[in-house]
Design a protein around this motif. Structure first.
Motif, PDB file in Angstrom:
ATOM      1  N   ARG A  15      -3.185  11.650   8.420  1.00 56.60           N
ATOM      2  CA  ARG A  15      -3.635  11.842   7.040  1.00 56.60           C
ATOM      3  C   ARG A  15      -4.946  11.115   6.761  1.00 56.60           C
ATOM      4  NH1 ARG A  15       1.123  10.132   3.230  1.00 56.60           N
ATOM      5  NH2 ARG A  15      -0.527  10.599   1.729  1.00 56.60           N
ATOM      6  N   LYS A  16      -5.735  10.902   7.820  1.00 59.75           N
ATOM      7  CA  LYS A  16      -7.009  10.198   7.682  1.00 59.75           C
ATOM      8  C   LYS A  16      -6.816   8.845   7.009  1.00 59.75           C
ATOM      9  CE  LYS A  16      -9.685  14.471   7.487  1.00 59.75           C
ATOM     10  NZ  LYS A  16     -10.680  15.259   6.734  1.00 59.75           N
ATOM     11  N   GLY A  17      -5.739   8.146   7.367  1.00 57.79           N
ATOM     12  CA  GLY A  17      -5.413   6.873   6.736  1.00 57.79           C
ATOM     13  C   GLY A  17      -6.003   5.697   7.464  1.00 57.79           C
ATOM     14  N   LEU A  18      -5.637   4.520   6.980  1.00 58.02           N
ATOM     15  CA  LEU A  18      -6.145   3.275   7.520  1.00 58.02           C
ATOM     16  C   LEU A  18      -5.001   2.503   8.138  1.00 58.02           C
ATOM     17  CD1 LEU A  18      -8.417   1.069   7.673  1.00 58.02           C
ATOM     18  CD2 LEU A  18      -7.551   0.257   5.476  1.00 58.02           C
ATOM     19  N   GLY A  19      -5.219   1.952   9.328  1.00 54.77           N
ATOM     20  CA  GLY A  19      -4.188   1.111   9.934  1.00 54.77           C
ATOM     21  C   GLY A  19      -3.503   1.826  11.072  1.00 54.77           C
TER      22      GLY A  19
ATOM     23  N   LEU B 118      -5.539  -5.573   3.829  1.00 51.89           N
ATOM     24  CA  LEU B 118      -6.621  -4.689   4.274  1.00 51.89           C
ATOM     25  C   LEU B 118      -7.722  -5.466   4.992  1.00 51.89           C
ATOM     26  CD1 LEU B 118      -6.916  -2.363   1.150  1.00 51.89           C
ATOM     27  CD2 LEU B 118      -5.740  -1.890   3.312  1.00 51.89           C
ATOM     28  N   ASN B 119      -8.083  -6.624   4.452  1.00 53.86           N
ATOM     29  CA  ASN B 119      -9.144  -7.418   5.072  1.00 53.86           C
ATOM     30  C   ASN B 119      -8.714  -7.958   6.430  1.00 53.86           C
ATOM     31  OD1 ASN B 119     -10.982  -7.083   2.976  1.00 53.86           O
ATOM     32  ND2 ASN B 119     -10.204  -8.840   1.824  1.00 53.86           N
ATOM     33  N   PHE B 120      -7.469  -8.400   6.543  1.00 60.10           N
ATOM     34  CA  PHE B 120      -6.977  -8.879   7.831  1.00 60.10           C
ATOM     35  C   PHE B 120      -6.908  -7.748   8.845  1.00 60.10           C
ATOM     36  CE2 PHE B 120      -4.854 -13.225   7.556  1.00 60.10           C
ATOM     37  CZ  PHE B 120      -5.706 -13.657   6.552  1.00 60.10           C
ATOM     38  N   TYR B 121      -6.527  -6.546   8.375  1.00 63.45           N
ATOM     39  CA  TYR B 121      -6.484  -5.420   9.309  1.00 63.45           C
ATOM     40  C   TYR B 121      -7.874  -5.057   9.806  1.00 63.45           C
ATOM     41  CZ  TYR B 121      -6.280  -0.962  11.441  1.00 63.45           C
ATOM     42  OH  TYR B 121      -6.455   0.047  12.344  1.00 63.45           O
ATOM     43  N   ARG B 122      -8.827  -5.019   8.910  1.00 60.35           N
ATOM     44  CA  ARG B 122     -10.195  -4.636   9.296  1.00 60.35           C
ATOM     45  C   ARG B 122     -10.791  -5.623  10.302  1.00 60.35           C
ATOM     46  NH1 ARG B 122     -10.622  -3.392   3.397  1.00 60.35           N
ATOM     47  NH2 ARG B 122     -10.564  -1.116   3.215  1.00 60.35           N
ATOM     48  N   ARG B 123     -10.318  -6.861  10.267  1.00 56.73           N
ATOM     49  CA  ARG B 123     -10.773  -7.859  11.240  1.00 56.73           C
ATOM     50  C   ARG B 123      -9.926  -7.843  12.512  1.00 56.73           C
ATOM     51  NH1 ARG B 123     -11.979  -9.688   6.255  1.00 56.73           N
ATOM     52  NH2 ARG B 123     -13.870 -10.932   5.951  1.00 56.73           N
ATOM     53  N   ASN B 124      -8.999  -6.897  12.577  1.00 57.41           N
ATOM     54  CA  ASN B 124      -8.132  -6.739  13.751  1.00 57.41           C
ATOM     55  C   ASN B 124      -7.204  -7.944  13.957  1.00 57.41           C
ATOM     56  OD1 ASN B 124      -7.235  -5.059  15.837  1.00 57.41           O
ATOM     57  ND2 ASN B 124      -8.431  -6.168  17.371  1.00 57.41           N
TER      58      ASN B 124
ATOM     59  N   ALA C 135       3.375  -2.374  -1.797  1.00 58.16           N
ATOM     60  CA  ALA C 135       3.569  -1.304  -0.810  1.00 58.16           C
ATOM     61  C   ALA C 135       3.024   0.024  -1.322  1.00 58.16           C
ATOM     62  CB  ALA C 135       5.057  -1.180  -0.473  1.00 58.16           C
ATOM     63  N   ARG C 136       3.258   0.308  -2.603  1.00 62.74           N
ATOM     64  CA  ARG C 136       2.764   1.569  -3.162  1.00 62.74           C
ATOM     65  C   ARG C 136       1.245   1.640  -3.100  1.00 62.74           C
ATOM     66  NH1 ARG C 136      -0.139   3.673  -6.488  1.00 62.74           N
ATOM     67  NH2 ARG C 136      -0.797   1.603  -7.242  1.00 62.74           N
TER      68      ARG C 136
ATOM     69  N   HIS D  49      -4.771   3.197  -0.789  1.00 61.30           N
ATOM     70  CA  HIS D  49      -5.627   2.867   0.353  1.00 61.30           C
ATOM     71  C   HIS D  49      -5.225   3.603   1.633  1.00 61.30           C
ATOM     72  CE1 HIS D  49      -7.491  -0.341  -2.008  1.00 61.30           C
ATOM     73  NE2 HIS D  49      -6.279  -0.632  -2.423  1.00 61.30           N
ATOM     74  N   HIS D  50      -4.185   4.438   1.563  1.00 59.31           N
ATOM     75  CA  HIS D  50      -3.735   5.244   2.713  1.00 59.31           C
ATOM     76  C   HIS D  50      -3.500   4.389   3.955  1.00 59.31           C
ATOM     77  CE1 HIS D  50      -4.620   8.657   0.203  1.00 59.31           C
ATOM     78  NE2 HIS D  50      -5.870   8.248   0.060  1.00 59.31           N
ATOM     79  N   PHE D  51      -2.906   3.238   3.750  1.00 61.76           N
ATOM     80  CA  PHE D  51      -2.594   2.331   4.859  1.00 61.76           C
ATOM     81  C   PHE D  51      -1.401   2.881   5.639  1.00 61.76           C
ATOM     82  CE2 PHE D  51      -0.393  -1.513   6.512  1.00 61.76           C
ATOM     83  CZ  PHE D  51      -1.413  -2.013   7.302  1.00 61.76           C
ATOM     84  N   ARG D  52      -1.598   3.125   6.941  1.00 62.98           N
ATOM     85  CA  ARG D  52      -0.546   3.712   7.765  1.00 62.98           C
ATOM     86  C   ARG D  52       0.113   2.671   8.668  1.00 62.98           C
ATOM     87  NH1 ARG D  52      -0.284   6.478   4.193  1.00 62.98           N
ATOM     88  NH2 ARG D  52       1.722   6.966   5.102  1.00 62.98           N
ATOM     89  N   GLY D  53      -0.227   1.415   8.501  1.00 61.59           N
ATOM     90  CA  GLY D  53       0.380   0.365   9.309  1.00 61.59           C
ATOM     91  C   GLY D  53       1.816   0.089   8.893  1.00 61.59           C
TER      92      GLY D  53
END
Length: 415
Positions: free
Chosen positions: A36-40, A99-105, A131-132, A138-142
């Motif tokens: 779904r073109k999401g993030l994570g 989100l910031n922690f994910y973007r920094r891997n 969670a929502r 933000h379409h977070f898929r993690g």
């Protein structure tokens, strides 16, 4: 709390979350950033803290929404009467951190728990909003794991399950008597009722997905729980029996065990010292016997010392069971069924699978077994191979002393 910056809050609330052990991510579905073109992602590389059954490492941001609480559970460092520094995140702050922690891997998912503030429903609303927002805004898929509150409105729990991979409710203590004594504001029937409702929702969601591909997922990684070990008088036998009942009644993915740790300004009803860490380890081993080695709960309980109700600390439960039932051994590795091979001390599930595959082509010898285990000495008294049979068996006491790890090895593990 309003004067603390995000970094100070993170230091307090990440430290406060360390007492919750039930944050593994086993069972989560494999999503990728392309979904779904999401993030994570739950399959990418990162700093790994939890392991899925297929070997994947899952790094999680593990924090509390707040360490303030209206409850006064004796064993909890965040209880109402505790003299600890308090902090509180807003849902938006948790979302931004994730989100910031994910973007920094740094992470691939979030484990979020909380003390109870204002009311159970208010606190649960805040956690669901995190969670929502991650999923919808933000379409977070993690991976997301939410620790739910037993007396929260069922609709809030339902909303949590639509956004989270896993939900969990802590039973806290192994016995009802222990819960009444150390957490009188919590109710065992209420906790179990919430767990039963969660099981029904998870099963209904899975059934709907089989019928309709468009049906929403509900906590696809299931539910888990945690028990504190050593804070009350419960024996290992009590804990094993309780865990077996939880698995059977509520279809749990995992039961986690957390050794009680003395806390500042502790209540007088708590023990002065923590239980041996080896006790927690032995309970996890007993749990694996039920989950992966086909042991019935009553069989695992047979590894417990009848006099004390405790698992031995110097040997693992599987070896303790084998020593008690020497008439079941030795097992012929070239002929025995899988069920018998799984009972051999020192043989894991992968080693048993290798034995079953290899013996189709040739008869196994002792040197073949040596390649499958780290301790051939531990296995030899319990097996028969093409070139080995334990003819002169020593008595149980001598055999135990010969096989058991040395005292210094146990001390090293505890350290």
């Amino acid at each position: 709390m309003a004067q603390l910056d995000t970094r100070a809050k993170l230091a307090i609330l990440a430290d406060a979350a360390k007492y919750d052990a039930s944050c593994a991510s086993s069972g989560t579905s494999k999503r990728t950033s392309a979904d779904r073109k999401g993030l994570g992602s739950t399959t990418g590389n990162g700093i790994c803290h939890a392991y899925a059954p297929d070997g994947r490492c899952i790094s999680l941001l593990k924090i509390l929404l707040t360490n303030s609480c209206i409850f006064d559970c004796h064993y909890c460092i965040n209880r109402k009467s505790s003299n600890v520094r308090r902090a509180r995140f807003t849902p938006a702050e948790v979302v931004d951190l994730t989100l910031n922690f994910y973007r920094r891997n740094y992470i691939e998912g979030l484990f979020l728990s909380s003390g109870i503030i204002r009311s159970s429903n208010y606190t649960m609303e805040q956690m669901v909003e995190v969670a929502r927002s991650l999923r919808e805004d933000h379409h977070f898929r993690g991976y997301i794991h939410l620790k739910t509150i037993p007396d929260a409105d069922p609709e809030l729990i339902h909303q949590a399950g639509l956004h989270a991979d896993r939900l969990s409710i802590n039973v806290e203590l192994p016995t009802i008597a222990g819960l009444k004594r150390l957490a009188p504001e919590k109710s065992a029937p209420q906790i179990e009722g919430a767990m039963l409702g969660m099981r029904s929702a998870i099963e209904d969601g899975a059934d709907a997905r089989k019928r309709y591909r468009s049906a929403p997922k509900f906590a696809p990684a299931g539910q888990s729980t945690q028990m504190i070990v050593g804070a009350d008088a419960a024996t290992d036998g009590d804990i094993i029996g309780r865990a077996a009942g939880l698995y059977d009644r509520f279809g749990l993915r995992r039961v986690y065990y957390s050794a009680f740790s003395p806390i500042p300004d502790a209540s007088a009803v708590l023990p002065l010292q923590r239980p041996p860490l080896m006790r927690e380890h032995r309970l996890y081993q007993s749990d694996w016997l039920m989950r992966f080695y086909d042991y019935r709960p009553d069989e695992v309980a047979q590894a417990v010392d009848p006099g004390t109700g405790m698992l031995p600390l110097d040997i693992d439960p599987k070896l303790a069971w084998a020593l008690r039932f020497r008439d079941r051994f030795p097992v012929d590795l070239n002929r025995a069924p899988r069920e018998a091979l799984l009972r051999v001390p020192g043989l894991g599930t992968k080693a048993v699978a290798s034995i079953l595959a290899a013996r189709k082509w040739r008869r196994l010898r002792l040197e073949d077994v040596a390649r499958l285990t780290v301790s051939l000495a531990k296995i030899r008294p319990f097996i028969v191979t093409a070139d080995w049979r334990p003819v002169a068996l020593t008595d149980k006491a001598d055999l135990r002393a010969w096989i058991a790890p040395k005292k210094e090895q146990l001390e090293l593990f505890a350290a």
